[in-house]
Scaffold this motif. Structure first.
Motif, PDB file in Angstrom:
ATOM      1  N   PRO A  78       0.825  -1.214   0.000  1.00 34.12           N
ATOM      2  CA  PRO A  78       0.000   0.000   0.000  1.00 34.12           C
ATOM      3  C   PRO A  78       0.863   1.270   0.000  1.00 34.12           C
ATOM      4  O   PRO A  78       1.936   1.303   0.612  1.00 34.12           O
ATOM      5  N   ARG A  79       0.366   2.281  -0.675  1.00 43.27           N
ATOM      6  CA  ARG A  79       1.061   3.583  -0.664  1.00 43.27           C
ATOM      7  C   ARG A  79       0.758   4.334   0.619  1.00 43.27           C
ATOM      8  O   ARG A  79       1.631   4.890   1.273  1.00 43.27           O
ATOM      9  N   ARG A  80      -0.524   4.373   0.962  1.00 44.80           N
ATOM     10  CA  ARG A  80      -0.973   5.128   2.122  1.00 44.80           C
ATOM     11  C   ARG A  80      -2.109   4.343   2.783  1.00 44.80           C
ATOM     12  O   ARG A  80      -2.995   3.836   2.108  1.00 44.80           O
ATOM     13  N   VAL A  81      -2.069   4.271   4.107  1.00 44.84           N
ATOM     14  CA  VAL A  81      -3.087   3.560   4.878  1.00 44.84           C
ATOM     15  C   VAL A  81      -3.759   4.546   5.826  1.00 44.84           C
ATOM     16  O   VAL A  81      -3.085   5.225   6.608  1.00 44.84           O
ATOM     17  N   ALA A  82      -5.075   4.638   5.759  1.00 41.59           N
ATOM     18  CA  ALA A  82      -5.830   5.467   6.697  1.00 41.59           C
ATOM     19  C   ALA A  82      -6.079   4.672   7.973  1.00 41.59           C
ATOM     20  O   ALA A  82      -6.291   3.462   7.932  1.00 41.59           O
ATOM     21  N   VAL A  83      -6.049   5.362   9.097  1.00 39.00           N
ATOM     22  CA  VAL A  83      -6.251   4.723  10.399  1.00 39.00           C
ATOM     23  C   VAL A  83      -7.284   5.530  11.173  1.00 39.00           C
ATOM     24  O   VAL A  83      -7.068   6.708  11.464  1.00 39.00           O
ATOM     25  N   ILE A  84      -8.410   4.888  11.493  1.00 37.64           N
ATOM     26  CA  ILE A  84      -9.456   5.536  12.294  1.00 37.64           C
ATOM     27  C   ILE A  84      -9.336   5.045  13.727  1.00 37.64           C
ATOM     28  O   ILE A  84      -9.477   3.854  14.002  1.00 37.64           O
ATOM     29  N   THR A  85      -9.045   5.972  14.638  1.00 37.89           N
ATOM     30  CA  THR A  85      -8.890   5.646  16.045  1.00 37.89           C
ATOM     31  C   THR A  85      -8.897   6.939  16.837  1.00 37.89           C
ATOM     32  O   THR A  85      -9.020   8.028  16.279  1.00 37.89           O
TER      33      THR A  85
ATOM     34  N   ALA B  62       8.143   3.554   4.539  1.00 35.75           N
ATOM     35  CA  ALA B  62       7.695   4.107   3.254  1.00 35.75           C
ATOM     36  C   ALA B  62       6.177   4.158   3.145  1.00 35.75           C
ATOM     37  O   ALA B  62       5.633   4.942   2.364  1.00 35.75           O
ATOM     38  N   VAL B  63       5.484   3.324   3.928  1.00 35.49           N
ATOM     39  CA  VAL B  63       4.025   3.345   3.917  1.00 35.49           C
ATOM     40  C   VAL B  63       3.549   4.527   4.763  1.00 35.49           C
ATOM     41  O   VAL B  63       3.823   4.595   5.960  1.00 35.49           O
ATOM     42  N   GLU B  64       2.847   5.440   4.141  1.00 32.89           N
ATOM     43  CA  GLU B  64       2.388   6.633   4.853  1.00 32.89           C
ATOM     44  C   GLU B  64       1.087   6.325   5.597  1.00 32.89           C
ATOM     45  O   GLU B  64       0.192   5.662   5.069  1.00 32.89           O
ATOM     46  N   LEU B  65       0.995   6.831   6.820  1.00 29.76           N
ATOM     47  CA  LEU B  65      -0.199   6.651   7.630  1.00 29.76           C
ATOM     48  C   LEU B  65      -0.978   7.962   7.695  1.00 29.76           C
ATOM     49  O   LEU B  65      -0.410   9.025   7.888  1.00 29.76           O
ATOM     50  N   CYS B  66      -2.279   7.852   7.536  1.00 30.55           N
ATOM     51  CA  CYS B  66      -3.163   9.012   7.587  1.00 30.55           C
ATOM     52  C   CYS B  66      -4.176   8.765   8.701  1.00 30.55           C
ATOM     53  O   CYS B  66      -5.021   7.881   8.579  1.00 30.55           O
ATOM     54  N   PHE B  67      -4.080   9.522   9.797  1.00 27.36           N
ATOM     55  CA  PHE B  67      -4.913   9.272  10.967  1.00 27.36           C
ATOM     56  C   PHE B  67      -6.155  10.153  10.958  1.00 27.36           C
ATOM     57  O   PHE B  67      -6.083  11.357  10.685  1.00 27.36           O
TER      58      PHE B  67
ATOM     59  N   ALA C 270     -15.003   7.953   0.499  1.00 26.69           N
ATOM     60  CA  ALA C 270     -15.288   8.930  -0.557  1.00 26.69           C
ATOM     61  C   ALA C 270     -14.034   9.579  -1.115  1.00 26.69           C
ATOM     62  O   ALA C 270     -14.017  10.014  -2.268  1.00 26.69           O
ATOM     63  N   ARG C 271     -12.968   9.632  -0.320  1.00 29.82           N
ATOM     64  CA  ARG C 271     -11.772  10.373  -0.720  1.00 29.82           C
ATOM     65  C   ARG C 271     -10.548   9.494  -0.960  1.00 29.82           C
ATOM     66  O   ARG C 271      -9.463   9.999  -1.230  1.00 29.82           O
ATOM     67  N   ALA C 272     -10.716   8.185  -0.850  1.00 34.52           N
ATOM     68  CA  ALA C 272      -9.571   7.281  -0.949  1.00 34.52           C
ATOM     69  C   ALA C 272      -8.824   7.428  -2.270  1.00 34.52           C
ATOM     70  O   ALA C 272      -7.586   7.488  -2.303  1.00 34.52           O
ATOM     71  N   ALA C 273      -9.545   7.493  -3.374  1.00 33.76           N
ATOM     72  CA  ALA C 273      -8.889   7.589  -4.689  1.00 33.76           C
ATOM     73  C   ALA C 273      -8.083   8.874  -4.810  1.00 33.76           C
ATOM     74  O   ALA C 273      -6.929   8.867  -5.267  1.00 33.76           O
ATOM     75  N   ASP C 274      -8.671   9.984  -4.399  1.00 35.89           N
ATOM     76  CA  ASP C 274      -7.991  11.267  -4.512  1.00 35.89           C
ATOM     77  C   ASP C 274      -6.778  11.369  -3.590  1.00 35.89           C
ATOM     78  O   ASP C 274      -5.778  12.017  -3.925  1.00 35.89           O
ATOM     79  N   LEU C 275      -6.849  10.737  -2.436  1.00 38.35           N
ATOM     80  CA  LEU C 275      -5.767  10.827  -1.449  1.00 38.35           C
ATOM     81  C   LEU C 275      -4.756   9.688  -1.568  1.00 38.35           C
ATOM     82  O   LEU C 275      -3.792   9.644  -0.813  1.00 38.35           O
ATOM     83  N   GLY C 276      -4.973   8.771  -2.489  1.00 42.76           N
ATOM     84  CA  GLY C 276      -4.046   7.653  -2.656  1.00 42.76           C
ATOM     85  C   GLY C 276      -4.087   6.660  -1.513  1.00 42.76           C
ATOM     86  O   GLY C 276      -3.079   6.011  -1.205  1.00 42.76           O
ATOM     87  N   ILE C 277      -5.235   6.535  -0.870  1.00 41.80           N
ATOM     88  CA  ILE C 277      -5.392   5.587   0.245  1.00 41.80           C
ATOM     89  C   ILE C 277      -5.765   4.216  -0.319  1.00 41.80           C
ATOM     90  O   ILE C 277      -6.732   4.077  -1.045  1.00 41.80           O
TER      91      ILE C 277
ATOM     92  N   VAL D 244     -12.300   0.878  -0.072  1.00 41.55           N
ATOM     93  CA  VAL D 244     -10.996   0.198   0.041  1.00 41.55           C
ATOM     94  C   VAL D 244     -11.106  -0.902   1.088  1.00 41.55           C
ATOM     95  O   VAL D 244     -11.989  -0.870   1.956  1.00 41.55           O
ATOM     96  N   PRO D 245     -10.219  -1.901   1.034  1.00 38.83           N
ATOM     97  CA  PRO D 245     -10.258  -2.974   2.035  1.00 38.83           C
ATOM     98  C   PRO D 245     -10.085  -2.429   3.449  1.00 38.83           C
ATOM     99  O   PRO D 245      -9.319  -1.489   3.680  1.00 38.83           O
ATOM    100  N   VAL D 246     -10.785  -3.056   4.393  1.00 38.73           N
ATOM    101  CA  VAL D 246     -10.787  -2.597   5.780  1.00 38.73           C
ATOM    102  C   VAL D 246     -10.304  -3.717   6.702  1.00 38.73           C
ATOM    103  O   VAL D 246     -10.812  -4.840   6.654  1.00 38.73           O
ATOM    104  N   ALA D 247      -9.319  -3.380   7.537  1.00 41.62           N
ATOM    105  CA  ALA D 247      -8.873  -4.281   8.599  1.00 41.62           C
ATOM    106  C   ALA D 247      -9.332  -3.698   9.931  1.00 41.62           C
ATOM    107  O   ALA D 247      -9.171  -2.501  10.173  1.00 41.62           O
ATOM    108  N   CYS D 248      -9.906  -4.531  10.786  1.00 40.05           N
ATOM    109  CA  CYS D 248     -10.413  -4.078  12.085  1.00 40.05           C
ATOM    110  C   CYS D 248      -9.693  -4.801  13.206  1.00 40.05           C
ATOM    111  O   CYS D 248      -9.528  -6.022  13.160  1.00 40.05           O
TER     112      CYS D 248
END
Length: 260
Positions: free
Chosen positions: A121-128, A148-153, A176-183, A215-219
């Motif tokens: 992955p290029r960038r992984v979003a993290v909801i917490t 190298a994997v960027e995290l977006c919190f 909604a924004r994953a494509a634009d943000l490269g997530i 995008v795929p979600v890991a919980c």
């Protein structure tokens, strides 16, 4: 005279065990509580039904707390229900079971619906929560394995009243924004706690947002022994925040060894 006799004979609230039958939801709840010998008509007003915490169904064994009243327009004795408790299982456990059954009926638990995690992955979003230990666990693990994997919190409440709508909104925001943000993937996580602490992740609105995420979600919610609806419907369930971070970040050291 009838009204006076009931008030004198059944003073205050009484607790009655029985089986739910003839349940109808019309803002107020109308139903009967019965056993082998008798049937009692009940009403629970809408302001009180919101505090029940589980879905009432015919055939359930419950204990009600109620006041006996004589309803003169219909000439009948009715129990004005103040509280309902399930027999043999807590209200939250029962509600959790019902929610899991609903998710299964919708096909959300099927393995063929779930998507694989991206390998690079290029960038992984993290909801917490920004103040929780889970955030630091994810940061430390990702930094050690592959910086190298960027995290977006995305900071959100992870427990308490109002947490579920905020978590669901955060998932929808990422979707909604994953494509634009490269997530390329999303982690939804928090540390351990009681069933009440983790309850936001058992709400249907959170489950639906995860299922519909682009995008795929890991919980990873709570400890390894905890199981929430969010984890069951996610593309991948992880035991801890650290494991979720490991799942979404390649092992840079191992890749260098392969390249050499």
């Amino acid at each position: 005279m009838i009204d006076g006799a009931i008030r004198a004979g059944v003073p205050g609230s009484v607790r009655i065990a029985g089986e739910i039958s003839n349940f109808t939801d019309r803002t107020h709840w109308y139903f009967a509580v019965k056993d082998a010998q008798s049937v009692l008509s009940c009403i629970m007003f809408g302001a009180r039904t919101k505090s029940v915490g589980f879905e009432l169904r015919n055939g359930q064994q419950v204990v009600i707390t109620a006041r006996a009243e004589f309803y003169k327009p219909q000439g009948r004795v009715t129990l004005n229900v103040e509280r309902i408790e399930p027999v043999g299982v807590g209200a939250l456990e029962l509600k959790l079971k019902q929610t899991v059954e609903e998710c299964r009926a919708r096909g959300w638990l099927e393995a063929d619906r779930k998507r694989p995690m991206p390998r690079f992955p290029r960038r992984v979003a993290v909801i917490t929560s920004k103040t929780g230990a889970a955030k630091q666990d994810v940061i430390n693990t990702a930094a050690r394995r592959c910086p190298a994997v960027e995290l977006c919190f995305i900071d959100t409440l992870v427990q308490g009243e109002g947490a579920a709508p905020l978590v669901a909104a955060a998932v929808r925001w990422v979707s909604a924004r994953a494509a634009d943000l490269g997530i390329d993937a999303l982690i939804v996580t928090r540390g351990g706690g009681s069933i009440e602490d983790l309850w936001a992740f058992n709400e249907m609105e959170v489950a639906e947002a995860i299922v519909n995420c682009s995008v795929p979600v890991a919980c990873a919610i709570g400890h390894e022994t905890d199981t929430t609806v969010a984890e069951l419907v996610a593309d991948e369930r992880c035991a801890t925040p650290t494991q979720a971070a490991m799942r979404l970040t390649p092992d840079a050291a191992g890749l260098r060894e392969q390249a050499e």
